[in-house]
Design a protein around this motif. Structure first.
Motif, short mmCIF file in Angstrom:
data_model
loop_
_atom_site.label_atom_id
_atom_site.label_comp_id
_atom_site.label_asym_id
_atom_site.label_seq_id
_atom_site.Cartn_x
_atom_site.Cartn_y
_atom_site.Cartn_z
N GLY A 132 1.43 7.90 14.90
CA GLY A 132 0.17 8.39 15.43
C GLY A 132 0.07 9.89 15.57
N LEU A 133 1.23 10.59 15.74
CA LEU A 133 1.18 12.03 15.97
C LEU A 133 0.57 12.79 14.79
CD1 LEU A 133 1.77 14.30 17.90
CD2 LEU A 133 4.09 14.46 16.96
N PRO A 134 0.97 12.52 13.54
CA PRO A 134 0.32 13.23 12.43
C PRO A 134 -1.18 12.98 12.40
CG PRO A 134 2.35 12.21 11.69
CD PRO A 134 2.09 11.69 13.06
N LEU A 135 -1.59 11.73 12.63
CA LEU A 135 -3.01 11.43 12.64
C LEU A 135 -3.72 12.19 13.76
CD1 LEU A 135 -5.39 9.84 11.52
CD2 LEU A 135 -4.75 7.94 13.04
N LEU A 136 -3.06 12.24 14.94
CA LEU A 136 -3.66 12.97 16.07
C LEU A 136 -3.78 14.45 15.76
CD1 LEU A 136 -4.65 12.97 19.00
CD2 LEU A 136 -2.26 13.24 19.73
#
Length: 358
Positions: A73-77
């Motif tokens: 989720g961090l890259p997407l965030l």
């Protein structure tokens, strides 16, 4: 009996267990555990160590789940945050780009009448746009004043130069027709006009007036005593023993008083008076005449450059229209004021006010 798994009856145990991590094989399965060790002493004096362990599988599974979620989720965030930031920043800086584009167009076209767009918001960008437009307004007025000054100066210089050239050409062809007094008068007039233009140029350039101490009473007496060629005698009213000291340039203040006296001599019918007196925290110099005076609606216009109210008056008698403009500019740069009102004698009363020296 003691089976080694817990303290026996009557045994004394330690209050502070020791914790450690390790692996253990239970029912053929090896896993990570968290161990606690407690020492206990039996009544027989035998010290035993009791171990208790709890598996770490649940904790490790939770950590792995969180790690996986973060890695996914961090890259997407970050992409979402970067996109939102870019959109917000672009929207916020759009007025700045409009200001930059308009300033570039003004620079390319040299059209100082144009203005940058002002956003409707009340933030720093709107304040920047308003300040930029105010600066452009001042700059436009300054450039226009400079153009008008150059045009008027050229017009004023053309007349004495043409007259002087004509007289010299006539003298060259017919020496007996040389009008020497007229040539000298045109030369003097040209010299005075050049000196006025030079002083105005220095004032416009922001020349500081200086900080010398000037006694206005003595300066007025000195200026009047040197005017031996005036057509009307000037009466001087300076209280004895008065201290009328101001700070500034003695030469420029003398020029102001001389210009006011020249103006009074030009318009007076039979009397010219100058007085010096204390006025609040300053000193007031008043020059009065008994001429026609200045119409009330023209009392500010006469301080503009190259302005002569009497169009019928010749240029030789009326001057170039710079004396009062110079006087007000000098007074303003000395922290004072120069105004005109109606005199008790019926003519004009010019009042120069300057702050008293500290």
């Amino acid at each position: 009996d003691d089976d080694g798994s817990r303290p026996g009856r009557g045994a004394v145990s330690s209050d502070d267990p020791d914790f450690s991590d390790g692996t253990a094989t239970v029912d053929g399965t090896t896993a990570d555990y968290r161990f606690a060790a407690v020492e206990a002493t039996t009544p027989d004096g035998v010290t035993l160590t009791v171990y208790a362990g709890a598996p770490l599988a649940a904790e490790q599974e939770a950590v792995n789940t969180v790690r996986g979620a973060m890695l996914t989720g961090l890259p997407l965030l970050l992409v979402v945050v970067a996109g939102v930031t870019w959109l917000v920043t672009r929207r916020a800086l759009r007025p700045v780009e409009g200001i930059r584009r308009e300033m570039a167009a003004i620079t390319a076209s040299e059209d100082l009448a144009r203005r940058v767009p002002e956003p409707g918001s009340r933030d720093e960008i709107a304040a920047l746009a308003r300040t930029t437009n105010e600066t452009l307004t001042v700059l436009e007025a300054s450039v226009e004043r400079q153009r008008r000054f150059v045009a008027d100066a050229s017009h004023e210089l053309r007349s004495p130069i043409a007259s002087l050239r004509t007289q010299l050409e006539v003298a060259e062809a017919h020496p007996e027709l040389l009008d020497l007094p007229g040539a000298v008068a045109d030369t003097v007039r040209l010299q005075v006009l050049a000196a006025d233009l030079l002083l105005l140029a220095r004032l416009d350039a922001g020349e500081k007036p200086g900080s010398a101490t000037v006694e206005l009473g003595a300066l007025v007496r000195e200026e009047v005593s040197q005017r031996t060629g005036d057509r009307i005698a000037v009466s001087v009213e300076v209280p004895q023993g008065g201290a009328f000291e101001v700070n500034g340039s003695r030469g420029q203040l003398s020029r102001v008083i001389g210009n006011l006296l020249d103006n009074a001599q030009r318009h007076a019918e039979g009397s010219v008076a100058v007085s010096v007196a204390a006025d609040g925290r300053g000193v007031r110099v008043e020059v009065r005449d008994d001429g026609a005076g200045v119409p009330e609606d023209e009392r500010e216009r006469i301080f503009e450059r190259f302005v002569r109210l009497d169009d019928a008056r010749s240029r030789d008698d009326g001057g170039a229209g710079l004396g009062l403009a110079i006087a007000r500019d000098v007074a303003s740069r000395h922290g004072g004021t120069l105004t005109v009102d109606r005199a008790a004698e019926g003519g004009a009363a010019f009042r120069l006010w300057l702050p008293r020296s500290a």
